[in-house]
Design an enzyme around this catalytic site. Structure first.
Site, PDB file in Angstrom:
ATOM      1  N   ASP A  11     138.222  87.017 110.403  1.00 45.77           N
ATOM      2  CA  ASP A  11     139.000  87.960 111.213  1.00 45.77           C
ATOM      3  C   ASP A  11     138.085  88.911 111.980  1.00 45.77           C
ATOM      4  OD1 ASP A  11     138.175  89.187 108.828  1.00 45.77           O
ATOM      5  OD2 ASP A  11     139.729  90.718 108.984  1.00 45.77           O
ATOM      6  N   ASP A  13     137.835  94.081 113.118  1.00 46.56           N
ATOM      7  CA  ASP A  13     138.467  93.084 112.282  1.00 46.56           C
ATOM      8  C   ASP A  13     139.878  93.560 111.955  1.00 46.56           C
ATOM      9  OD1 ASP A  13     138.203  95.015 110.312  1.00 46.56           O
ATOM     10  OD2 ASP A  13     136.480  94.042 109.357  1.00 46.56           O
TER      11      ASP A  13
END
Length: 614
Positions: free
Chosen positions: A533, A490
């Protein structure tokens, strides 16, 4: 015979009052009397059994009844029903111990809520019985309910605070939860009952199925509400089953059953709602949330199923009309010899192909599409050899140059003496439109399939595609021993980017980050966005160190700032790597990569860690 006549006469005499009573129940005043009884009874029970004097009711069904009643009748008749509802609720409140001023004020708040919801729905969806409007009706009704209950709740909370000193926030929350749940469940139920009436239980095939599915739901709900363990979620699959089988009827009956069982068990001191140290208001609020969750699951499902049925019916109707036109059109008829020479062509061919019948006589294989000639010649030979008719689809060149898709039924023609004439009769019809529709539908299906497996923002594979590819890779690992590597990552401090630069900037960062990931992998590797994300890379046939090489490329690329709206941003990432060299399930494999990701974060971010099996 006399006894039979007497029996018939007695039966007639018995049924006539029943028919008269049924007609009476449909009259103007009888309809309003039924509404008044329902409103008064519901109000009195809610006020008497669910609260103390001066407090707002814990759950309110009267507004849902009145809303469903109004939406099932002409707008011009609403004033009479509204007046009857007010006149029925007011004495019920007075009998329950409310002061006259408080009772009148709260009853007016209820009317404001009902009229707001009914007016919005009626103005935006005039014909709620039309299935084409049900998806729109669901969205508008929910939005109107949420807003109307908030407005009326604010008014009622102010009344409760001013006249009885209740805390405004608690009064508003109690009103809002009780009225939203009551409006969604009871208004939907009232509309279903108004529409279905006796068919609710007597429709063909519904009785036993409805009884069986409702019995399952009641059994499961009773079990989860009598056990002290937090197993309330187990009733939701049964509720979904009832909704899927019987749609709005199932939703109405299912949610009511859950509410009755939940309220009864909780009132008697049983069930998971007693696990927490809550007062009665807290338990009621949890039950309201539970029922609201059931509605949020099932009502959208029913709306989607209704829309699907409407589209299927529309498609069937469209197909019926097309077939009617095709069956009654003038097909092109041709008599063809075994070598392909046409001996006769009907006049309708001029309209279909642009060629006159005389121009189509003789051996004209040149007008058949080159890709279809061999297939059609073989089809004709098969019909002549077997004597069985067959249908083929191929293309014929129109006079102006384009090709016409036709569906031709070929039959062998017997000779006049009963022998084999060696000729064929072809009945051809133009199916160009049908083929175009089928091709468009197939293209739409492929596009929908692609969209269903792609992330809308980044264009990467989404969670669904990732799960499918991961399952395939692990099956190959189990069968052939092909190693697999998984990288989970991420963006470091992505929330700061969103908070500091806005969501548009955050979206641009996600897109640029996705391109960096794609640049760092092979064409056979899968890059996916799982959400937010969170990204993954699936590397199949992974050699030792191959995942680390990919991770180093990504970390190196992160050193280069990205320009978003002329703002340079340094976007780094933390990466967790896991290898699967032996058969493993997807959950465990993902957990290993996640553990390595958290290790990378703990190590200071902007780097990677490899999971090491202990």
């Amino acid at each position: 015979m006399q006894a039979h006549a007497l029996e018939c006469g007695s039966a007639t005499a018995t049924t006539e009052p029943a028919l008269h009573l049924l007609r009476l129940l449909r009259t103007y005043w009888a309809d309003r009397a039924v509404l008044a009884v329902l409103i008064a009874t519901a109000a009195w029970l809610a006020l008497t059994l669910a609260r103390g004097p001066g407090e707002l009711a814990a759950i309110w069904v009267g507004n849902g009844i009145l809303t469903g009643w109004l939406l099932s009748r002409r707008t011009a008749t609403w004033p009479g029903y509204v007046a009857i509802a007010f006149a029925a609720e007011l004495p019920a409140r007075l009998l329950a111990g409310d002061a006259p001023a408080y009772a009148a004020a709260i009853a007016l708040c209820n009317l404001v809520e009902v009229l707001a919801v009914a007016a919005v729905v009626r103005s935006r969806v005039p014909d709620i019985r039309n299935p084409r409007h049900w998806m729109r009706l669901g969205g508008i009704a929910i939005a109107a309910t949420l807003v109307a209950c908030a407005v009326a709740g604010a008014m009622a909370a102010s009344v409760a605070h001013g006249l009885h000193g209740q805390p405004w926030g608690r009064a508003f929350a109690s009103w809002y939860a009780a009225h939203v749940v009551g409006m969604v469940v009871v208004a939907t139920t009232t509309l279903v009952v108004q529409r279905e009436r006796l068919r609710l239980f007597t429709a063909q095939g519904r009785g036993w199925s409805l009884a069986a599915t409702m019995g399952l739901l009641v059994a499961v709900a009773t079990g989860v509400f009598l056990t002290p363990y937090p197993l309330l979620f187990l009733a939701y699959p049964a509720l979904l089953l009832v909704a899927a089988r019987h749609q709005f009827v199932g939703v109405a009956l299912g949610v009511i059953a859950l509410g009755l069982i939940g309220a009864g068990a909780t009132h008697l001191g049983y069930g998971p709602l007693w696990l927490h140290d809550l007062d009665d208001h807290g338990r009621i609020a949890l039950l309201q949330l539970y029922l609201a969750g059931g509605c949020l699951m099932t009502i959208p499902l029913c709306l989607a199923m209704a829309e699907r049925q409407r589209l299927a019916a529309s498609l069937r109707e469209s197909e019926r009309r097309y077939r009617m036109l095709a069956d009654h059109s003038h097909d092109a008829i041709a008599r063809v010899r075994a070598d392909g020479e046409r001996l006769y062509v009907s006049p309708s061919s001029a309209e279909m192909f642009g060629w006159s019948p005389a121009e189509l006589l003789g051996s004209r294989w040149d007008i058949v599409h080159p890709d279809d000639r061999a297939q059609q010649q073989q089809a004709m030979a098969e019909v002549l050899a077997t004597g069985r008719a067959r249908t083929d689809v191929f293309r014929v060149r129109h006079r102006d140059g384009h090709y016409v898709w036709i569906e031709a039924v070929s039959r062998r023609i017997p000779a006049d003496d009963g022998g084999d004439s060696g000729d064929l009769m072809l009945a051809a019809r133009d199916i160009s439109r049908r083929v175009a529709v089928e091709q468009a539908l197939e293209e739409s299906r492929r596009e929908l399939e692609r969209l269903a497996r792609a992330d809308a923002l980044t264009g990467l594979a989404n969670r669904r595609e990732f799960d499918a590819r991961l399952a395939q890779a692990l099956r190959r690992l189990q069968r052939h021993g092909t190693p697999v590597a998984l990288l989970c990552m991420d963006i470091d401090h992505f929330k700061r980017i969103n908070d500091g630069h806005g969501h548009a900037c955050g979206d641009a960062v996600l897109q640029l980050f996705a391109r960096r990931l794609c640049d760092a992998v092979r064409g056979t590797d899968l890059v996916a966005r799982l959400g937010g994300d969170e990204f993954t890379i699936l590397v199949e046939d992974a050699a030792p160190g191959s995942a680390e090489a990919v991770a180093r490329k990504i970390v190196a690329a992160s050193a280069q700032p990205v320009d978003v709206d002329a703002t340079p941003l340094v976007v780094t990432t933390s990466i967790g790597i896991a290898y699967a060299l032996e058969p493993v399930d997807a959950v465990t494999f993902m957990a290993r990569a996640d553990a390595a990701l958290y290790a990378a974060k703990d190590a200071g971010r902007n780097g990677y860690r490899v999971h090491v099996q202990g």
